[in-house]
Design an enzyme around this catalytic site. Sequence first.
Site, PDB file in Angstrom:
ATOM      1  N   ASP A   6       0.706  -1.013   0.015  1.00 23.97           N
ATOM      2  CA  ASP A   6      -0.149   0.161  -0.132  1.00 23.97           C
ATOM      3  C   ASP A   6       0.629   1.359  -0.004  1.00 23.97           C
ATOM      4  OD1 ASP A   6      -1.685   2.411   1.055  1.00 23.97           O
ATOM      5  OD2 ASP A   6      -3.220   0.764   1.128  1.00 23.97           O
ATOM      6  N   HIS A  37      -9.853  -5.077  -3.750  1.00 20.54           N
ATOM      7  CA  HIS A  37      -8.543  -5.244  -2.951  1.00 20.54           C
ATOM      8  C   HIS A  37      -8.704  -5.714  -1.457  1.00 20.54           C
ATOM      9  CE1 HIS A  37      -9.540  -0.908  -2.836  1.00 20.54           C
ATOM     10  NE2 HIS A  37      -8.912  -1.023  -1.591  1.00 20.54           N
ATOM     11  N   LEU A  38      -7.934  -6.657  -1.229  1.00 17.13           N
ATOM     12  CA  LEU A  38      -7.851  -7.206   0.378  1.00 17.13           C
ATOM     13  C   LEU A  38      -6.795  -6.448   0.921  1.00 17.13           C
ATOM     14  CD1 LEU A  38      -8.787  -9.201   2.531  1.00 17.13           C
ATOM     15  CD2 LEU A  38      -6.768 -10.364   1.535  1.00 17.13           C
ATOM     16  N   HIS A  39      -7.129  -5.653   1.995  1.00 19.40           N
ATOM     17  CA  HIS A  39      -5.938  -5.118   2.816  1.00 19.40           C
ATOM     18  C   HIS A  39      -5.389  -6.373   3.740  1.00 19.40           C
ATOM     19  CE1 HIS A  39      -6.826  -0.881   1.967  1.00 19.40           C
ATOM     20  NE2 HIS A  39      -7.900  -1.249   1.924  1.00 19.40           N
TER      21      HIS A  39
END
Length: 199
Positions: free
Chosen positions: A88, A159-161
């Site tokens: 990120d 989107h996966l955090h």
Amino acid sequence: CKLPTNDDVDEMAFPSIIRVIIATFFSSSMLKGKQTSFQSITVNLNQSNHPEESSDYKDNATPFGGILRGELPALILGETASVLAFEDKNPRAALHALVIPKRHIKSVVELTEKDVDLMKDIHEIATKLIMSRFPHAYKKGDFILCFHIPPFTSVDHLHLHVLAPASEMPWVYRFGKYLEGTFWCASEAKILQGLNGKT
């Protein structure tokens, strides 16, 4: 004290009143003080058993489409045939990765029972990232795997955090923006459970 900037509190992620509360009580120096530089790592994974339907990303106008096409910079952390993981650009934890499907899916709302295998690929690369960088956090379950729910999404590409260690995250992110089980944020496990229920 100095108030946070929009970079400190992502205005796409909170209703206005919450942003006001955060800006009032949390200084940017306090928020940034706990952020840790994320060292570059690459997770070597076997190619997925679920080959991507298309490697043509020209119609994906999101920033993630630009990353997939190699037009925008990103620190790539891992990749399979169907999934890409990268850091990120505004990390909120010592490890803050995003794991995206290469196919353009706008959000969790568009997922169907046909995406169960894709979600398993996303889960696999996410957990391997945590195990590689923070094995102690993985063993203790000290991590967050979550998706934001529209309209609280900042990019129209699923989107996966991946955040770890969760216990070291600033309070405003751990119990705010990335708080699972809220109307703005869902755990990866909950999404997968819902998809399995559709099959």
